[in-house]
Design a protein around this motif. Structure first.
Motif, mmCIF file in Angstrom:
data_model
loop_
_atom_site.group_PDB
_atom_site.id
_atom_site.type_symbol
_atom_site.label_atom_id
_atom_site.label_comp_id
_atom_site.label_asym_id
_atom_site.label_seq_id
_atom_site.Cartn_x
_atom_site.Cartn_y
_atom_site.Cartn_z
ATOM 1 N N GLN A 190 22.303 8.920 36.671
ATOM 2 C CA GLN A 190 22.881 10.197 37.089
ATOM 3 C C GLN A 190 22.466 11.373 36.208
ATOM 4 O O GLN A 190 22.629 12.528 36.597
ATOM 5 C CB GLN A 190 24.407 10.089 37.097
ATOM 6 C CG GLN A 190 24.950 9.160 38.154
ATOM 7 C CD GLN A 190 24.736 9.716 39.565
ATOM 8 O OE1 GLN A 190 25.302 10.738 39.935
ATOM 9 N NE2 GLN A 190 23.900 9.051 40.346
ATOM 10 N N SER A 242 18.263 0.655 34.970
ATOM 11 C CA SER A 242 19.183 1.612 35.585
ATOM 12 C C SER A 242 20.535 1.658 34.892
ATOM 13 O O SER A 242 21.387 2.482 35.247
ATOM 14 C CB SER A 242 19.378 1.269 37.070
ATOM 15 O OG SER A 242 18.132 1.274 37.734
ATOM 16 N N CYS A 256 19.913 10.582 42.282
ATOM 17 C CA CYS A 256 19.749 11.131 40.920
ATOM 18 C C CYS A 256 20.036 12.632 40.978
ATOM 19 O O CYS A 256 19.125 13.454 41.183
ATOM 20 C CB CYS A 256 18.335 10.859 40.403
ATOM 21 S SG CYS A 256 17.940 9.098 40.249
#
Length: 694
Positions: free
Chosen positions: A639, A613, A662
């Motif tokens: 993102q 991540s 997201c």
């Protein structure tokens, strides 16, 4: 020839770079002190050189090759820096949007340092670019010497049309091949010859229609389907490997991926399918002349009933001799009349409105193709929709078509077709060659790659990059650079003809490496794309992948040697790893700073490290892991993630609740996720979600 095609490739790079430096894009760099003016100057120079390369076209000679190659290296270096600017600007915008005041204050010195280094890089590259152009003393003379009205390839936006090429391709091969089709079928089903396995070989040069002819035979409903109880089609890898061939047969028989089955199960399944059955096995594009390998393969398929047949295609007559063919069919060139019919079929209804002079030029073009269907097809696609006599004459008079033998004439025709592609499609096409020959190409994965490598951009009339990518895919199908679009394991897939694959790698030239040099200390200064199916046996230098943009790895057990060095690649956009990866290797991959596309299959793990991540720039994640139970809970930190493909993660239990964070997520693929019982409510927060495939 090499100079002209390389010139077209460089022109495409410069054109895309100029678009990246357009005024609307320049706003992102306005805070970089002392760089904006230099970037504007470079933009103007790129446009000038790109226009010259387009205008010069086939008039560039081998004497220009050194000049053009230098331009290419500079163009790639500028592209790397521009991508750095993009990432820096996006990070800054994200920090401002999230109102991370303390973080902004802490990173100010780092930001100034980046700006200072960027300014130095741009100024140095501007000097290099100016020096290269200055070396070309007859630059203006060449431009001025071209005749008035010399045609320049028209760079239209991609048409938003549904491709019709597959039907055209079939029709074009039927024309002039009906006799060959019937002869081959009669040999395959001949009841007077009831030996265990008949082997019928189709021999012909690349582009002559061997694959399409065998496809017609394979799909014949009147005789073939009735005669054979089992029919199997396999594209044979250039490096003949018995085990890999068995795996491909297994997939063709079961419509299941071989990764989820042991080799013993694969062999048993094939044996059960063939034993006592009259089968037809098509082996497309065989290269091996190793008799022992062929004999090893035959041991596995001799269980069929009498009357079973193998239909084999190859460019090499020696292959037919090695496999001891019972019958051989040499594919001849199309006649002039059949060649013209193929051409007019592809031009379509527009042919009716063309005057006699233009049609005469068209016949001269077709005659230059020497009766090779692929050459005829690609040139017809170049001319389709063009109605000016000058455009047709330019193709007829192109010295790219003056090759003496048919094999080179086909390649020359492909080059000419490539030179007429819009700039963004040129780049999309060459990226396709990252994948090995014969591998089905997944449409979604191609589009995600193009987005990751910034070769497509939003223009008027488009709301999202995926729509642009879809149209690029359709356009490459329309001009036959991609073909045979079909559903494959729930995916939209296509194929690339071997000659077109060769052309794409020929264009990339030293930019692509298909193996690791024996001397691992040798320079990889210009290698930016790595397509590796054979892994290194020795450690690699620390900066081996310094300039890498894409790495494709398939098979082998030396991935730690590769990916521990890949994390040092500053401009690495995409990684595709089709092999068993250890946790150590995953950790190394997740340390890649600017990765935008990540595809991993054959993973053997129940969970992934949370560090995944931390890949802030990741836009597309394609995972295939039959043992994966869960994703990192922090996946919401991604993102910029646009595509999440978890198809064939058959034991996946749930998606993390943070998936709703997201913000850019537009596509989620969950095919064959058998254990996934429900989706988290947070998916409703993904406002840009357009595709949810279950």
């Amino acid at each position: 020839m090499m100079a002209s095609i390389e010139g077209a490739a460089v022109s495409a790079i410069l054109k895309i770079l100029a678009n990246k430096l357009a005024p609307s894009m320049m706003k992102q760099y306005s805070s970089i002190v002392g760089v904006t003016k230099d970037l504007q100057d470079l933009k103007g120079r790129f446009e000038d050189i790109s226009s010259w390369l387009e205008k010069a076209g086939c008039k560039t000679t081998d004497k220009d090759q050194f000049f053009i190659r230098q331009l290419k290296h500079v163009a790639y270096d500028v592209d790397d820096i521009v991508d750095e600017f993009h990432l820096e600007a996006e990070k800054h915008e994200a920090e401002v949007a999230n109102n991370i005041v303390s973080k902004c204050l802490c990173t100010k010195p780092k930001s100034y340092l980046f700006q200072f280094k960027a300014a130095l890089k741009i100024k140095a590259i501007k000097k290099r670019f100016d020096a290269i152009v200055k070396q070309r003393t007859d630059f203006s003379a060449i431009v001025n010497s071209l005749p008035e009205g010399h045609p320049v390839p028209h760079m239209n936006r991609t048409a938003r049309a549904i491709p019709t090429v597959p039907n055209v391709a079939v029709a074009s091969i039927i024309c002039g091949r009906e006799r060959e089709k019937q002869e081959i079928i009669s040999k395959l089903v001949d009841k007077n010859n009831q030996q265990i396995i008949k082997i019928v070989s189709i021999i012909g040069l690349g582009g002559s229609g061997k694959t399409a002819l065998s496809n017609l035979v394979f799909g014949d409903g009147n005789t073939v389907k009735d005669h054979f109880e089992v029919r199997i089609w396999v594209h044979v890898p250039q490096e003949f490997d018995v085990q890999e061939l068995m795996m491909k047969m297994f997939e063709a028989i079961t419509y299941q991926k071989f990764e989820h089955h042991s080799i013993q199960n694969i062999i048993q399944t094939i044996a059960d399918t063939l034993t006592g059955k009259r089968y037809l096995l098509v082996l497309d594009d065989v290269w091996t002349v190793d008799r022992s390998q062929w004999e090893d393969f035959m041991l596995y398929i001799k269980r069929g009933a009498p009357g079973s047949s193998i239909l084999l295609t190859s460019r090499n007559r020696n292959v037919a001799e090695v496999v001891e063919s019972t019958d051989l069919s040499k594919l001849s060139s199309l006649s002039k009349d059949d060649s013209w019919t193929v051409f007019t079929q592809i031009i379509g209804e527009d042919i009716k409105g063309l005057d006699s002079e233009l049609l005469e030029v068209g016949r001269e073009i077709v005659n230059k193709c020497g009766g090779v269907p692929l050459a005829i097809k690609v040139l017809a696609n170049v001319l389709r929709g063009k109605t000016r006599i000058e455009q047709w004459k330019a193709v007829r008079d192109s010295n790219l078509l003056d090759a003496e033998d048919k094999e080179h004439r086909v390649l020359a025709s492909l080059m000419l077709s490539y030179s007429h592609l819009p700039s963004h499609l040129k780049r999309c096409f060459t990226i396709c060659s990252l994948f090995p020959k014969g591998l089905p190409l997944d449409k979604q994965q191609l589009v995600d790659q193009w987005i990751a490598h910034n070769v497509i951009s939003l223009t008027h009339g488009y709301n999202c990059l995926e729509d642009v990518g879809d149209d690029c895919f359709n356009s490459l199908v329309q001009v036959s650079f991609l073909q045979d679009v079909k559903e494959y394991f729930g995916r939209v897939c296509c194929e690339m003809h071997d000659l077109l694959h060769d052309l794409a790698q020929f264009i990339l030239d030293e930019q692509i490496s298909t193996n690791v040099p024996k001397d691992a200390t040798s320079s990889t200064k210009y290698h930016r794309y790595f397509s590796l199916v054979q892994q290194p046996k020795k450690p690699l230098p620390r900066m081996f992948f310094k300039n890498a943009r894409a790495i494709y790895v398939d098979g082998g057990d030396c991935d730690d040697i590769i990916f521990n060095k890949a994390k040092n690649a500053k401009h690495l956009c995409s990684i595709i790893a089709n092999n068993n990866l250890s946790t150590t290797v995953l950790t190394a991959i997740f340390q890649t700073k600017h990765l935008k596309y990540l595809e991993m299959s054959r993973l053997q793990c129940e969970s992934l490290p949370e560090t995944m991540s931390d890949i802030w720039s990741l836009q597309a994640l394609h995972l295939e892991c039959s043992s994966l139970l869960e994703l990192p809970k922090s996946i919401g930190k991604l993102q910029k993630l646009r595509t999440l493909n978890l198809s064939w993660c058959m034991k996946l239990k749930f998606l993390p609740n943070s998936i709703g964070d997201c913000n850019m997520l537009s596509s989620i693929y969950l095919c064959q996720c058998m254990e996934l019982a429900a989706l988290p409510n947070s998916v409703g927060r993904n406002k840009k979600l357009r595709v949810l495939k279950l």
